[in-house]
Design a protein around this motif. Structure first.
Motif, PDB file in Angstrom:
ATOM      1  N   PRO A   1       0.834  11.436  -7.690  1.00  0.00           N
ATOM      2  CA  PRO A   1       1.663  12.623  -7.881  1.00  0.00           C
ATOM      3  C   PRO A   1       1.755  13.457  -6.600  1.00  0.00           C
ATOM      4  O   PRO A   1       0.757  13.664  -5.909  1.00  0.00           O
ATOM      5  N   GLY A   2       2.944  13.889  -6.278  1.00  0.00           N
ATOM      6  CA  GLY A   2       3.139  14.739  -5.103  1.00  0.00           C
ATOM      7  C   GLY A   2       3.154  13.976  -3.789  1.00  0.00           C
ATOM      8  O   GLY A   2       3.222  14.568  -2.721  1.00  0.00           O
ATOM      9  N   ILE A   3       3.070  12.642  -3.855  1.00  0.00           N
ATOM     10  CA  ILE A   3       3.089  11.828  -2.638  1.00  0.00           C
ATOM     11  C   ILE A   3       4.446  11.138  -2.547  1.00  0.00           C
ATOM     12  O   ILE A   3       4.740  10.226  -3.321  1.00  0.00           O
ATOM     13  N   GLY A   4       5.278  11.585  -1.628  1.00  0.00           N
ATOM     14  CA  GLY A   4       6.580  10.964  -1.409  1.00  0.00           C
ATOM     15  C   GLY A   4       6.445   9.760  -0.501  1.00  0.00           C
ATOM     16  O   GLY A   4       5.345   9.416  -0.061  1.00  0.00           O
ATOM     17  N   ILE A   5       7.561   9.139  -0.197  1.00  0.00           N
ATOM     18  CA  ILE A   5       7.528   7.911   0.584  1.00  0.00           C
ATOM     19  C   ILE A   5       7.022   8.161   2.004  1.00  0.00           C
ATOM     20  O   ILE A   5       6.251   7.374   2.558  1.00  0.00           O
ATOM     21  N   LYS A   6       7.403   9.300   2.598  1.00  0.00           N
ATOM     22  CA  LYS A   6       6.985   9.609   3.973  1.00  0.00           C
ATOM     23  C   LYS A   6       5.473   9.820   4.032  1.00  0.00           C
ATOM     24  O   LYS A   6       4.799   9.349   4.951  1.00  0.00           O
ATOM     25  N   THR A   7       4.947  10.565   3.066  1.00  0.00           N
ATOM     26  CA  THR A   7       3.506  10.799   3.026  1.00  0.00           C
ATOM     27  C   THR A   7       2.774   9.487   2.769  1.00  0.00           C
ATOM     28  O   THR A   7       1.736   9.217   3.382  1.00  0.00           O
ATOM     29  N   ALA A   8       3.339   8.657   1.884  1.00  0.00           N
ATOM     30  CA  ALA A   8       2.719   7.361   1.586  1.00  0.00           C
ATOM     31  C   ALA A   8       2.653   6.504   2.847  1.00  0.00           C
ATOM     32  O   ALA A   8       1.655   5.825   3.100  1.00  0.00           O
ATOM     33  N   GLN A   9       3.708   6.551   3.668  1.00  0.00           N
ATOM     34  CA  GLN A   9       3.692   5.808   4.935  1.00  0.00           C
ATOM     35  C   GLN A   9       2.614   6.352   5.863  1.00  0.00           C
ATOM     36  O   GLN A   9       1.863   5.602   6.479  1.00  0.00           O
ATOM     37  N   ARG A  10       2.522   7.688   5.937  1.00  0.00           N
ATOM     38  CA  ARG A  10       1.528   8.293   6.823  1.00  0.00           C
ATOM     39  C   ARG A  10       0.118   7.917   6.378  1.00  0.00           C
ATOM     40  O   ARG A  10      -0.735   7.578   7.195  1.00  0.00           O
ATOM     41  N   LEU A  11      -0.127   7.974   5.063  1.00  0.00           N
ATOM     42  CA  LEU A  11      -1.449   7.628   4.547  1.00  0.00           C
ATOM     43  C   LEU A  11      -1.768   6.160   4.839  1.00  0.00           C
ATOM     44  O   LEU A  11      -2.886   5.824   5.235  1.00  0.00           O
ATOM     45  N   THR A  12      -0.765   5.293   4.646  1.00  0.00           N
ATOM     46  CA  THR A  12      -0.970   3.861   4.875  1.00  0.00           C
ATOM     47  C   THR A  12      -1.343   3.592   6.340  1.00  0.00           C
ATOM     48  O   THR A  12      -2.285   2.843   6.622  1.00  0.00           O
ATOM     49  N   PHE A  13      -0.612   4.222   7.260  1.00  0.00           N
ATOM     50  CA  PHE A  13      -0.913   3.974   8.664  1.00  0.00           C
ATOM     51  C   PHE A  13      -2.230   4.622   9.071  1.00  0.00           C
ATOM     52  O   PHE A  13      -2.914   4.130   9.963  1.00  0.00           O
TER      53      PHE A  13
ATOM     54  N   GLN B   1      -3.438   0.252 -12.686  1.00  0.00           N
ATOM     55  CA  GLN B   1      -2.776   0.900 -11.555  1.00  0.00           C
ATOM     56  C   GLN B   1      -3.802   1.321 -10.510  1.00  0.00           C
ATOM     57  O   GLN B   1      -3.580   1.169  -9.304  1.00  0.00           O
ATOM     58  N   ALA B   2      -4.945   1.828 -10.981  1.00  0.00           N
ATOM     59  CA  ALA B   2      -5.998   2.243 -10.055  1.00  0.00           C
ATOM     60  C   ALA B   2      -6.522   1.032  -9.286  1.00  0.00           C
ATOM     61  O   ALA B   2      -6.759   1.101  -8.082  1.00  0.00           O
ATOM     62  N   ARG B   3      -6.671  -0.087  -9.993  1.00  0.00           N
ATOM     63  CA  ARG B   3      -7.165  -1.296  -9.348  1.00  0.00           C
ATOM     64  C   ARG B   3      -6.172  -1.773  -8.289  1.00  0.00           C
ATOM     65  O   ARG B   3      -6.554  -2.191  -7.198  1.00  0.00           O
ATOM     66  N   ARG B   4      -4.887  -1.688  -8.586  1.00  0.00           N
ATOM     67  CA  ARG B   4      -3.881  -2.123  -7.604  1.00  0.00           C
ATOM     68  C   ARG B   4      -3.946  -1.287  -6.341  1.00  0.00           C
ATOM     69  O   ARG B   4      -3.821  -1.800  -5.230  1.00  0.00           O
ATOM     70  N   LEU B   5      -4.155   0.041  -6.504  1.00  0.00           N
ATOM     71  CA  LEU B   5      -4.278   0.907  -5.332  1.00  0.00           C
ATOM     72  C   LEU B   5      -5.497   0.522  -4.509  1.00  0.00           C
ATOM     73  O   LEU B   5      -5.422   0.355  -3.285  1.00  0.00           O
ATOM     74  N   ALA B   6      -6.644   0.343  -5.192  1.00  0.00           N
ATOM     75  CA  ALA B   6      -7.884  -0.007  -4.480  1.00  0.00           C
ATOM     76  C   ALA B   6      -7.721  -1.333  -3.747  1.00  0.00           C
ATOM     77  O   ALA B   6      -8.116  -1.478  -2.580  1.00  0.00           O
TER      78      ALA B   6
ATOM     79  N   LEU C   1       0.832  -1.207   0.000  1.00  0.00           N
ATOM     80  CA  LEU C   1       0.000   0.000   0.000  1.00  0.00           C
ATOM     81  C   LEU C   1       0.866   1.257   0.000  1.00  0.00           C
ATOM     82  O   LEU C   1       0.566   2.235  -0.695  1.00  0.00           O
ATOM     83  N   ILE C   2       1.964   1.223   0.765  1.00  0.00           N
ATOM     84  CA  ILE C   2       2.887   2.368   0.754  1.00  0.00           C
ATOM     85  C   ILE C   2       3.377   2.601  -0.666  1.00  0.00           C
ATOM     86  O   ILE C   2       3.396   3.727  -1.164  1.00  0.00           O
ATOM     87  N   GLU C   3       3.717   1.512  -1.359  1.00  0.00           N
ATOM     88  CA  GLU C   3       4.223   1.641  -2.725  1.00  0.00           C
ATOM     89  C   GLU C   3       3.161   2.234  -3.658  1.00  0.00           C
ATOM     90  O   GLU C   3       3.457   3.131  -4.455  1.00  0.00           O
ATOM     91  N   GLU C   4       1.922   1.748  -3.536  1.00  0.00           N
ATOM     92  CA  GLU C   4       0.869   2.249  -4.424  1.00  0.00           C
ATOM     93  C   GLU C   4       0.578   3.727  -4.149  1.00  0.00           C
ATOM     94  O   GLU C   4       0.394   4.508  -5.073  1.00  0.00           O
ATOM     95  N   PHE C   5       0.528   4.102  -2.867  1.00  0.00           N
ATOM     96  CA  PHE C   5       0.284   5.515  -2.538  1.00  0.00           C
ATOM     97  C   PHE C   5       1.412   6.392  -3.084  1.00  0.00           C
ATOM     98  O   PHE C   5       1.176   7.498  -3.568  1.00  0.00           O
ATOM     99  N   SER C   6       2.657   5.872  -3.011  1.00  0.00           N
ATOM    100  CA  SER C   6       3.787   6.721  -3.405  1.00  0.00           C
ATOM    101  C   SER C   6       3.853   6.915  -4.923  1.00  0.00           C
ATOM    102  O   SER C   6       4.633   7.734  -5.401  1.00  0.00           O
ATOM    103  N   LYS C   7       3.030   6.166  -5.676  1.00  0.00           N
ATOM    104  CA  LYS C   7       2.975   6.383  -7.128  1.00  0.00           C
ATOM    105  C   LYS C   7       2.109   7.589  -7.482  1.00  0.00           C
ATOM    106  O   LYS C   7       2.158   8.076  -8.611  1.00  0.00           O
TER     107      LYS C   7
END
Lengths: 208, 208
Positions: free
Chosen positions: A19-31, B40-45, A11-17
């Motif tokens: 735009p404008g979402i870096g790895i730290k933000t992706a971690q925060r969103l995931t948690f 890609q959208a499906r993977r995120l969901a 999920l961290i990886e998918e969030f970080s794809k």
């Protein structure tokens, strides 16, 4: 566990794809998702899937829509001689909110950007020129963004549209653009140089 | 369409519920999803759904895990007399990456914050005290964040753990915290006052 559980890492990886979402933000969103109610996470996942399933592009103006042609293209109240060219669907929304525009739209889906390798074939420019050829359009309002790429795109469109003019005769085609100048509610003191220069060059005759 | 199609509006709304995501960012993310490949959208969901389905909390240390108890709590190589108390699962990950810690963990899932109404009952503090009572723990390493809430939480835990000490006798319980000081690779000139003060107060005797 010296590494994250695979579903968390995924999920961290998918969030970080995004735009404008870096790895730290992706971690925060995931948690945040991990901690949020199952219900809320499910609504987000389903909204992502639904938007991909149900949203298509209008085959005429290329705005996003659930039904083709879109409700603006189908609306008999709209002025079909007037077409406003914008970069993105959100620009249509912004213009619609003003209530000041009653024509149709054409969404380019981006702006020309030689640096990013975005050329005329990557945008809906060919389709715009086809519309101008075949629809009873009398005015094109260029409403690309007031930045480098937007102005560059507008200039390109002006030259392409001018080439068409002889083909269209006797129909006249007017090409206009949104006015440039001081933003309403803004403060002259804080206006940037470019805006101020355009507002001087384009100063309005008050007829006094 | 003078408003957005409902599936688009719904996704913007769901994105904007995420922490640190305002309405503009939510719009940008939504239009990115619209334009991105369906795959890609499906993977995120699916990653969102899977994380909610498969991730649980370890019933012992409250770290996130796919299996209870988690792999750290089950690892026979870890020093079970040593428990490091952290605020979040990401803190566990950060400490694991150092390779410098071989004990167990206890994840509080937040820090005390009177301003935000987060009290001891909202964190896994009761469970920590139970572990100290019933497990053969000889040292608690407090590794809450070096900010106001983290320090406040650490102070609270110190007082609660001290109350326990008589109960535990003859077992001794050492309470430690992560060292404070200048970050490695940092520049003294740019260190903030608080860090610099702590690095003076806790100055190291080099034994010269």
């Amino acid at each position: 566990m010296s590494e994250l559980a695979p579903p968390v890492a995924a999920l961290i990886e998918e969030f970080s794809k995004l735009p404008g979402i870096g790895i730290k933000t992706a971690q925060r969103l995931t948690f945040y998702v991990l901690r949020s109610p199952a219900d809320q996470a499910r609504r987000l996942a389903e909204a992502i899937l639904r938007v991909k399933e149900s949203i298509i592009y209008c085959s005429r103006c290329f705005n996003i829509t659930e039904h083709d042609p879109c409700s603006i293209c189908q609306d008999p109240q709209r002025d079909r001689q007037l077409v406003c060219v914008v970069e993105e669907p959100l620009d249509v929304l912004a213009l619609e909110r003003t209530g000041a525009y009653k024509g149709l739209y054409h969404v380019l889906h981006g702006a020309l950007s030689p640096l990013e390798g975005i050329g005329p074939d990557n945008l809906r420019i060919k389709e715009l020129l086809e519309r101008v050829r075949h629809e009873e359009i009398h005015e094109i309002v260029l409403a690309t963004n007031p930045n480098f790429e937007g102005e560059y795109t507008a200039n390109y469109l002006v030259s392409r549209l001018r080439e068409l003019k002889s083909e269209l005769a006797p129909r006249q085609l007017k090409i206009t653009s949104l006015a440039r100048g001081l933003p309403i509610g803004g403060d002259l003191e804080y206006a940037d140089e470019g805006t101020l220069r355009r507002s001087i060059e384009g100063r309005l005759d008050l007829g006094a």
